[in-house]
Every structure is written in C-alpha cells, then in structure tokens.
Design a protein around this motif. Structure first.
Motif, PDB file in Angstrom:
ATOM      1  N   UNK A   1      13.087 -23.057  20.843  1.00 36.67           N
ATOM      2  CA  UNK A   1      12.927 -22.717  22.255  1.00 36.67           C
ATOM      3  C   UNK A   1      11.457 -22.836  22.625  1.00 36.67           C
ATOM      4  N   UNK A   2      11.214 -23.049  23.907  1.00 38.98           N
ATOM      5  CA  UNK A   2       9.839 -23.032  24.409  1.00 38.98           C
ATOM      6  C   UNK A   2       9.550 -21.650  24.973  1.00 38.98           C
ATOM      7  N   UNK A   3       8.383 -21.126  24.623  1.00 38.52           N
ATOM      8  CA  UNK A   3       7.979 -19.820  25.141  1.00 38.52           C
ATOM      9  C   UNK A   3       6.733 -19.968  25.993  1.00 38.52           C
ATOM     10  N   UNK A   4       6.330 -18.867  26.607  1.00 36.43           N
ATOM     11  CA  UNK A   4       5.172 -18.872  27.478  1.00 36.43           C
ATOM     12  C   UNK A   4       3.941 -19.453  26.810  1.00 36.43           C
ATOM     13  N   UNK A   5       3.147 -20.172  27.577  1.00 33.37           N
ATOM     14  CA  UNK A   5       1.933 -20.774  27.039  1.00 33.37           C
ATOM     15  C   UNK A   5       2.189 -22.073  26.308  1.00 33.37           C
ATOM     16  N   UNK A   6       3.420 -22.524  26.294  1.00 31.11           N
ATOM     17  CA  UNK A   6       3.719 -23.815  25.680  1.00 31.11           C
ATOM     18  C   UNK A   6       4.115 -23.751  24.227  1.00 31.11           C
ATOM     19  N   UNK A   7       4.272 -22.551  23.688  1.00 26.56           N
ATOM     20  CA  UNK A   7       4.635 -22.463  22.269  1.00 26.56           C
ATOM     21  C   UNK A   7       6.056 -22.925  22.048  1.00 26.56           C
ATOM     22  N   UNK A   8       6.284 -23.585  20.934  1.00 25.08           N
ATOM     23  CA  UNK A   8       7.624 -24.012  20.542  1.00 25.08           C
ATOM     24  C   UNK A   8       7.982 -23.223  19.294  1.00 25.08           C
ATOM     25  N   UNK A   9       9.040 -22.414  19.392  1.00 24.56           N
ATOM     26  CA  UNK A   9       9.412 -21.510  18.308  1.00 24.56           C
ATOM     27  C   UNK A   9      10.754 -21.932  17.734  1.00 24.56           C
ATOM     28  N   UNK A  10      10.816 -22.019  16.393  1.00 26.37           N
ATOM     29  CA  UNK A  10      11.997 -22.511  15.702  1.00 26.37           C
ATOM     30  C   UNK A  10      12.788 -21.384  15.053  1.00 26.37           C
ATOM     31  N   UNK A  11      14.077 -21.637  14.874  1.00 20.66           N
ATOM     32  CA  UNK A  11      14.904 -20.794  14.039  1.00 20.66           C
ATOM     33  C   UNK A  11      14.677 -21.114  12.569  1.00 20.66           C
ATOM     34  N   UNK A  12      15.399 -20.385  11.718  1.00 24.08           N
ATOM     35  CA  UNK A  12      15.206 -20.539  10.272  1.00 24.08           C
ATOM     36  C   UNK A  12      15.825 -21.831   9.736  1.00 24.08           C
ATOM     37  N   UNK A  13      16.701 -22.429  10.518  1.00 23.97           N
ATOM     38  CA  UNK A  13      17.370 -23.635  10.049  1.00 23.97           C
ATOM     39  C   UNK A  13      18.728 -23.329   9.446  1.00 23.97           C
ATOM     40  N   UNK A  14      19.703 -24.180   9.722  1.00 25.25           N
ATOM     41  CA  UNK A  14      21.046 -24.093   9.142  1.00 25.25           C
ATOM     42  C   UNK A  14      21.256 -25.295   8.244  1.00 25.25           C
ATOM     43  N   UNK A  15      21.533 -25.032   6.980  1.00 26.83           N
ATOM     44  CA  UNK A  15      21.779 -26.133   6.048  1.00 26.83           C
ATOM     45  C   UNK A  15      23.252 -26.525   6.138  1.00 26.83           C
ATOM     46  N   UNK A  16      23.494 -27.723   6.595  1.00 25.99           N
ATOM     47  CA  UNK A  16      24.859 -28.238   6.726  1.00 25.99           C
ATOM     48  C   UNK A  16      25.201 -29.067   5.500  1.00 25.99           C
ATOM     49  N   UNK A  17      26.289 -28.673   4.854  1.00 21.70           N
ATOM     50  CA  UNK A  17      26.761 -29.406   3.683  1.00 21.70           C
ATOM     51  C   UNK A  17      28.119 -30.025   4.025  1.00 21.70           C
ATOM     52  N   UNK A  18      28.238 -31.333   3.870  1.00 27.84           N
ATOM     53  CA  UNK A  18      29.474 -32.031   4.219  1.00 27.84           C
ATOM     54  C   UNK A  18      30.127 -32.508   2.931  1.00 27.84           C
ATOM     55  N   UNK A  19      31.339 -32.028   2.682  1.00 26.58           N
ATOM     56  CA  UNK A  19      32.030 -32.362   1.438  1.00 26.58           C
ATOM     57  C   UNK A  19      33.037 -33.486   1.697  1.00 26.58           C
ATOM     58  N   UNK A  20      33.116 -34.448   0.779  1.00 26.28           N
ATOM     59  CA  UNK A  20      34.045 -35.578   0.992  1.00 26.28           C
ATOM     60  C   UNK A  20      35.504 -35.151   0.873  1.00 26.28           C
TER      61      UNK A  20
END
Lengths: 110, 114
Positions: free
Chosen positions: A91-110
C-alpha cells in the motif's frame, strides 16, 4: 494495527484457482499493488488497483478491493507450476512511502 | 525499459566494516527507496528519497544512512556493519504517470556480515 498482513503460505493443485488475501492499514492509500518474487530474483509488478475501483481483471489475474474492510485479494485462475512464488501486497502511505506485507508463498502441486 | 541497477549482487563483509550499496536508475524518477527483505518479515522500508538531497526515514533506519547527490543514484550506507544486517537489500524507484504509479525494483543485493 500498523502492519500490512498476509498469510504466509498457500498450497494449491495445478489447474485450481488461488486466492491470496491481504489486509492493509491506510484507508487513504491511492494505489494498492501485487508483486511476485520468484526464487533468487527481484520483485516483479503483477498488477495494481486504484482506490476508486472495486475490481480489476488482467488475463488470469483478478484483483478485488474492499475499501470498507481494507481488504485486497489476488485471484489467479488456472494456477500453473510457474506461478509458484512469493506474492507481496503493498500500500502507499502518506509522504509517498510504499509499505509491503510479509509475503505469501504460493506452492503449486502437479 | 526501465532499468534499476544494484551494483553488487553478493557481498560478504566483516563486522564493523563500512558498506556501500549503490543503486542507479536510468529513467529520471524522483522517488527512490531502499528496503531489506527477511524471511517471514517481507520487505521493510529503510529510507526513501523523494528528490535529490531529500531523504526520509522509513520503518527501520537504525544503523543505516543514505546519500542522494544525483537524481539517478541512491546509496545505502552501513556505517559499521553488524551480523543482524545480513539480509537481502532491494532498491526501487517510482514513476508517476497518468496510467498509474509504478514502482520498479532492482535485482537485489545479498549482504552477509560475518
């Protein structure tokens, strides 16, 4: 809270749909983003949504935005093994900062 | 294509050394960012710069400083490296346009402090 929240892991079978969820914090964020990071690589912009939109579709990707609940989701249709990666919302926050989440690791099984 | 180049992909430094991480962009973007990425913590903002000689602290600025003497170059400095600064460091730049507000990332610099 202050953090952008994502669940850390998601596992799906090839051909299924994947839904990655994100809760953000700043209701005045003008843009919200989804990034993909493959192993050993930098971040690649997948898509973004402007805050006055509820939905954006781009080929297999659908982004849904619920501003009332500050909830963002990324749906990947017909998930392939090549979609295995870490997905970050931001997300973008005040002052132009871009703040990220922790990340979701997606695993795709055949 | 926008290019964001981080000069070093892999570095190993000793505790107490001064470390410079360089980032160069070729698209005349005003905004540049330094993040560090750690497993389970995602990307955390260290510093960002909204123009030449302008900088603002991010969420975790302690132990770091930055320099932006020219628009195309944003340097991250570890004055005295410590083992808890072992991480991957990502530089990013932002363009503002009528179609959106796009952030571009470099490939990352893996720093190990021993």
């Amino acid at each position: 809270g202050e953090d952008v929240e994502q669940s850390l892991f998601l596992s799906v079978r090839e051909g299924d749909s994947s839904v990655i969820n994100c809760t953000y914090t700043d209701s005045s964020s003008t843009y919200l983003y989804w990034y993909k990071q493959e192993p050993g690589a930098g971040l690649q912009l997948l898509t973004y949504i402007f805050s006055n939109m509820d939905m954006k579709q781009d080929q297999r990707l659908t982004v849904l935005l619920n501003k009332k609940d500050k909830h963002l989701s990324l749906r990947i249709a017909d998930t392939q093994t090549g979609d295995s990666a870490i997905y970050f919302c931001a997300e973008t926050r005040g002052g132009g900062k871009l703040i990220f989440g922790q990340g979701t690791e997606l695993s795709v099984k055949p | 294509d926008v290019k964001v180049t981080q000069s070093s992909r892999y570095l190993v430094k000793r505790t107490g050394e001064k470390v410079f991480l360089e980032c160069v962009q070729d698209m005349d973007h005003e905004n540049m960012f330094w993040y560090r990425q750690d497993p389970g913590l995602g990307l955390r903002l260290i510093y960002f710069s909204y123009d030449v000689k302008m900088k603002e602290k991010g969420d975790i600025p302690e132990g770091y400083s930055v320099s932006r003497e020219k628009k195309e170059r944003f340097s991250l400095i570890l004055e005295s490296a410590s083992t808890n600064q072992t991480s991957m460091y990502l530089c990013a730049t932002r363009a503002f346009s009528s179609s959106g507000n796009t952030i571009y990332f470099g490939e990352g610099s893996w720093l190990t402090v021993v």
